[in-house]
Structures are given as structure tokens and as C-alpha cells.
Design an enzyme around this catalytic site. Structure first.
Site, PDB file in Angstrom:
ATOM      1  N   GLY A  51       0.855  -1.189   0.000  1.00 43.79           N
ATOM      2  CA  GLY A  51       0.000   0.000   0.000  1.00 43.79           C
ATOM      3  C   GLY A  51       0.887   1.234   0.000  1.00 43.79           C
ATOM      4  O   GLY A  51       0.519   2.298   0.491  1.00 43.79           O
ATOM      5  N   ALA A  53       1.875   3.325  -2.220  1.00 45.34           N
ATOM      6  CA  ALA A  53       1.620   4.524  -3.024  1.00 45.34           C
ATOM      7  C   ALA A  53       0.521   5.392  -2.423  1.00 45.34           C
ATOM      8  O   ALA A  53       0.143   6.414  -2.994  1.00 45.34           O
ATOM      9  CB  ALA A  53       1.240   4.115  -4.448  1.00 45.34           C
ATOM     10  N   ASP A  77       2.246  -1.865  -4.370  1.00 45.41           N
ATOM     11  CA  ASP A  77       0.884  -1.322  -4.404  1.00 45.41           C
ATOM     12  C   ASP A  77       0.232  -1.829  -5.683  1.00 45.41           C
ATOM     13  O   ASP A  77       0.916  -2.396  -6.546  1.00 45.41           O
ATOM     14  CB  ASP A  77       0.904   0.227  -4.377  1.00 45.41           C
ATOM     15  CG  ASP A  77      -0.401   0.828  -3.853  1.00 45.41           C
ATOM     16  OD1 ASP A  77      -1.475   0.537  -4.421  1.00 45.41           O
ATOM     17  OD2 ASP A  77      -0.363   1.597  -2.872  1.00 45.41           O
ATOM     18  N   ASN A 162      -7.471  -0.423   8.470  1.00 42.22           N
ATOM     19  CA  ASN A 162      -8.644  -0.446   9.355  1.00 42.22           C
ATOM     20  C   ASN A 162      -9.752  -1.335   8.818  1.00 42.22           C
ATOM     21  O   ASN A 162      -9.827  -1.556   7.601  1.00 42.22           O
ATOM     22  CB  ASN A 162      -9.180   0.982   9.519  1.00 42.22           C
ATOM     23  CG  ASN A 162      -8.542   1.698  10.680  1.00 42.22           C
ATOM     24  OD1 ASN A 162      -8.373   1.112  11.751  1.00 42.22           O
ATOM     25  ND2 ASN A 162      -8.193   2.958  10.480  1.00 42.22           N
ATOM     26  N   ASP A 193      -2.566   6.229  18.520  1.00 34.32           N
ATOM     27  CA  ASP A 193      -3.350   6.560  19.719  1.00 34.32           C
ATOM     28  C   ASP A 193      -2.429   7.053  20.841  1.00 34.32           C
ATOM     29  O   ASP A 193      -2.756   7.994  21.566  1.00 34.32           O
ATOM     30  CB  ASP A 193      -4.144   5.323  20.173  1.00 34.32           C
ATOM     31  CG  ASP A 193      -5.098   4.851  19.089  1.00 34.32           C
ATOM     32  OD1 ASP A 193      -5.761   5.699  18.470  1.00 34.32           O
ATOM     33  OD2 ASP A 193      -5.158   3.626  18.846  1.00 34.32           O
ATOM     34  N   HIS A 220      -8.466  -0.150  18.497  1.00 31.31           N
ATOM     35  CA  HIS A 220      -8.231   1.068  17.716  1.00 31.31           C
ATOM     36  C   HIS A 220      -9.516   1.540  17.039  1.00 31.31           C
ATOM     37  O   HIS A 220      -9.608   1.571  15.801  1.00 31.31           O
ATOM     38  CB  HIS A 220      -7.115   0.835  16.687  1.00 31.31           C
ATOM     39  CG  HIS A 220      -6.820   2.065  15.883  1.00 31.31           C
ATOM     40  ND1 HIS A 220      -6.285   3.215  16.439  1.00 31.31           N
ATOM     41  CD2 HIS A 220      -7.025   2.349  14.578  1.00 31.31           C
ATOM     42  CE1 HIS A 220      -6.173   4.136  15.512  1.00 31.31           C
ATOM     43  NE2 HIS A 220      -6.615   3.646  14.359  1.00 31.31           N
ATOM     44  N   MET A 271       0.155   9.476  10.922  1.00 36.74           N
ATOM     45  CA  MET A 271       0.160   8.003  10.945  1.00 36.74           C
ATOM     46  C   MET A 271       1.477   7.466  10.416  1.00 36.74           C
ATOM     47  O   MET A 271       1.998   6.484  10.933  1.00 36.74           O
ATOM     48  CB  MET A 271      -1.012   7.451  10.123  1.00 36.74           C
ATOM     49  CG  MET A 271      -1.085   5.947  10.175  1.00 36.74           C
ATOM     50  SD  MET A 271      -1.198   5.355  11.884  1.00 36.74           S
ATOM     51  CE  MET A 271      -0.207   3.876  11.812  1.00 36.74           C
TER      52      MET A 271
END
Ligand SMILES: NC(=O)C1=CN([C@@H]2O[C@H](COP(=O)(O)OP(=O)(O)OC[C@H]3O[C@@H](n4cnc5c(N)ncnc54)[C@H](O)[C@@H]3O)[C@@H](O)[C@H]2O)C=CC1
Ligand SMILES: O=C([O-])CC(=O)C(=O)O
Length: 356
Positions: A51, A53, A77, A162, A193, A220, A271
Site C-alpha cells: 500500500g 503509493a 501497491d 482499518n 493513539d 483502535h 500516521m
């Protein structure tokens, strides 16, 4: 002076690498590998970002490229890795960068990796919960974890996609099915977090964020994010309104960013920072450094739930010890009960996705 023929060969090799016919990432990766061997890559770990890109993936790739513990960085990606790889590869830092594009190149992207970081998947828009992402992201995580089980079953996995409360159980079930599951090596990334908790707490206390450590446990998403404000280091105390304000702000930090971005995605830069902080801790653990403790969402016996975020001690084989929660006050005990209810459902949803 080098002989003209040798110099010409070198130039031909570099220019083939820069202008490969129909930019085939696999081919250019092969050239890069040859160059890297010839020069002797710096000692370090091999890291893949799946992931790479995306909104998180790109700054994460940038930050991993400057991490001295990384010798090889694979960027995978389903779109845009040629450009991102070309761009990042011009940075004059030690790690050798290779790009991989699309499912046929997934396995090659993963072979030999020590650490795999997964920020692949869709982000939230305003009005959505993290669970609303399950439909799309569950399948993406399954496919990527099948690739890991096949190509680098011993790698440490940092799962960002997520809803983490469900994607980590999905990954565990995929690895179990493949016979490669090692609970110590699968870690859901909840560092953002902690990063937010540290930031918001120092705003209240007027301290330097680097001096503060706030444990955040549970999961989360929303009420599953449980900051333990009674265990802040250095020891400090808060008024009841401060506790309400801080707990709510930490639990809703993701939504705060989603709303501010107004449809353009969720937290990416903070992040990427948090992910690198966590990945760096994992790599130091792999190297054998002692005393590395971070919060993460892992297989756990700290509560009756099969997965839970808490402090873990990182070592050569991943999360080598899951630390107990420590004494909770009444406010935190009530929060824990709420968190466990929601977590139980999210975990079960992930498990069922693979089992049924
Ligand atoms: N754990 C945490 O604390 C956080 C998690 N997230 C989650 O991280 C994920 C990524 O967020 P962003 O980077 O902002 O999204 P993004 O949409 O900007 O990037 C996602 C990337 O994943 C790629 N992708 C999609 N399907 C793929 C597949 N099958 N294989 C490989 N790559 C694939 C896309 O092409 C895209 O480049 C989201 O699920 C988001 O909710 C975001 C912030 C914090
Ligand atoms: O809120 C989101 O959707 C992204 C995320 O997990 C976070 O920022 O903590």
C-alpha cells in the site's frame, strides 16, 4: 581511468535501469538487485510496505528510506509504484529501494522480508466508522496475508489497515489456515493513539511531549481506545473534567482528522510518523536491543478476549511478552468494560470472515 568498455557497460546498465522498455517493475527491480549486490548493501533489515503509493504509504516509504536500520525497502501497491519508487530511490540514504506493481508481483515483493508494514486499503470519509471499511479492507488484508504466508512466513507484520480490531484477527486466521501463524509476529499498529495521547496530555500539563508516555490499551476504534491516564509517566494528576476531555479527544482523534480533511481521507502524515516509530521499535527488537516496550494490538491473555492492545516487550521474535494492564482506577475499569463489549464483536467479525 577505467577502460572505456567498462565505463560504457556501466552507463548502459544505469540507463537501462532508468529507461526500461515499458517500465516493468520486476525487470528494473532485477537491475537494482544486481547493482546493490555489486556495491554491497549496508547491513540492515529488509522491509516491505504494502500500500506504498497511498496517503500513509508514501510518507512512510520516505521515512523508512532514511532509517539506518533498513538496508532494502520494497514498495508494493496496485497503482503508482513506478513513480513513487523512482522518486524515493533518488534519496542519498543507505536503503536500496525496489518497486512492485500489482498482484502478480506480490510474492516477489515479499520474499526475504524481515518486516512487512501494511497500510493498504480504503480510508474513512466523514460520517463513516472504521467498521464501515470492513467490506473492502477485509478482502485486501486477506490477499496480502496469503502472500506473506507463502513468501515470508517468518516476517514481523505491522498491520495498519482499518478496522484494526478486525483486520488483525483476519490476518491471524489466514496465517493459521496456512500453518504459519506465530502470534508474536503479528502486531496491529495502535501507536497513533499513543502519539495523540502524549500530544493532548502535554497540551494540558504544559510539558515537552518527548518527556511523556501515556499507555493506551484496548483496540483502535472509538470507545475501544482506552487511555490509562492514571499511569502517565512522569506521574501526574488530572481533574475529572480534564479526564473526560482527554479521554474523548484521544478516542475521537481519528474522526477529528477525517472531519478536518472533509472527504480527502484520514490521518496520513501523523500516521506515517507513528508507523515509523513503531516499525523502528520492531527493528531494534529484531536487532536484539533490550527493554523496548510499545503498545500494540496483539494476541493476548491480558483479558478474556483473544486480542487486545496493551504494552508489549519487543525482541528478536516480535512481541515476546505482553505486559499486564497494571492497576486501573474506577473510571478506567468502566471504560474497559465498554471497550471489551465492542472489541468482542469486531474480533469475532474478523474471525468469521475467514472461517465461514
Ligand atoms: N492503524 C491506524 O492507526 C491507522 C490506520 N489507517 C488506515 O490505513 C489505511 C490506508 O489509509 P491511507 O493511506 O490514507 O489510504 P489511501 O487510499 O491513501 O492509500 C491506500 C493505498 O492502498 C492501496 N491498495 C488498495 N488495495 C490494495 C491491494 N490489494 N494491495 C496493495 N495495495 C492496495 C491503494 O492503491 C492506495 O495506494 C486505511 O484503511 C485507513 O483507515 C489510517 C490511519 C491510522
Ligand atoms: O480515523 C481513521 O479512520 C484513521 C485512523 O485509524 C486514525 O486516524 O486513528
Amino acid at each position: 581511468m577505467q577502460p572505456a568498455s567498462e565505463a560504457n557497460q556501466r552507463i548502459a546498465r544505469i540507463s537501462a535501469h532508468l529507461h526500461p522498455p515499458n517500465l516493468q517493475m520486476e525487470e528494473s527491480a532485477g537491475l537494482r538487485r544486481a547493482n546493490c549486490r555489486a556495491k554491497g548493501a549496508a547491513p540492515g533489515f529488509k522491509v516491505a510496505i504494502l500500500g506504498a503509493a497511498g496517503g500513509i504509504g508514501q510518507p512512510l516509504a520516505l521515512l523508512m528510506k532514511i532509517n539506518p536500520l533498513v538496508s532494502v525497502l520494497h514498495l508494493y501497491d496496485v497503482v503508482n509504484t513506478p513513480g513513487v519508487t523512482a522518486d524515493i530511490s533518488h534519496m542519498d540514504t543507505g536503503a536500496v529501494v525496489r518497486g512492485f506493481l500489482g498482484q502478480p508481483q506480490l510474492e516477489e515483493a515479499l520474499v526475504g522480508m524481515d518486516l512487512v508494514i501494511i497500510p493498504a486499503g480504503v480510508p474513512r470519509k466523514p460520517g463513516m466508522t472504521r467498521d464501515d471499511l470492513f467490506k473492502i479492507n477485509a478482502g485486501i488484508v486477506r490477499t496480502l496475508c496469503e502472500g506473506i504466508a507463502k513468501s515470508c512466513p517468518k516476517a514481523i507484520v505491522n498491520l495498519i489497515s482499518n478496522p484494526v480490531n478486525s483486520t488483525v484477527p483476519i490476518a491471524a486466521e489466514v496465517f493459521k489456515k496456512a500453518g504459519t501463524y506465530d502470534p508474536k509476529r503479528l502486531l496491529g499498529v495502535t501507536t497513533l493513539d499513543v502519539v495523540r495521547a502524549n500530544t493532548f496530555v502535554v497540551e494540558v500539563l504544559g510539558l515537552d511531549p518527548r518527556e511523556v508516555d501515556v499507555p493506551v490499551v484496548g483496540g483502535h476504534a472509538g470507545v475501544t481506545i482506552l487511555p490509562l491516564l492514571s499511569q502517565v509517566k512522569p506521574p501526574c494528576s488530572f481533574t475529572p473534567p480534564e479526564i473526560d476531555y482527554l479521554t474523548s479527544r484521544i478516542q475521537n482523534g481519528g474522526t477529528e482528522v477525517v472531519e478536518a480533511k472533509a472527504g480527502a481521507g484520514s490521518a496520513t502524515l501523523s500516521m506515517a510518523y507513528a508507523s515509523v516509530k513503531f516499525a523502528d521499535a520492531c527493528l531494534r527488537g529484531l536487532r536484539g536491543d533490550a527493554g523496548i516496550v510499545e503498545c500494540a494490538f496483539v494476541a493476548s491473555q491480558v483479558t478474556e478476549l483473544p486480542f487486545f492492545a496493551s504494552k508489549v516487550r519487543l525482541g528478536r521474535t516480535g512481541a515476546e511478552e505482553v505486559l499486564p494492564l497494571g492497576p486501573l482506577n474506577e473510571y478506567e475499569r468502566a471504560g474497559l468494560e465498554k471497550a471489551k463489549q465492542e472489541l468482542a464483536e469486531s474480533i469475532q467479525k474478523g474471525i468469521s470472515f475467514i472461517k465461514k
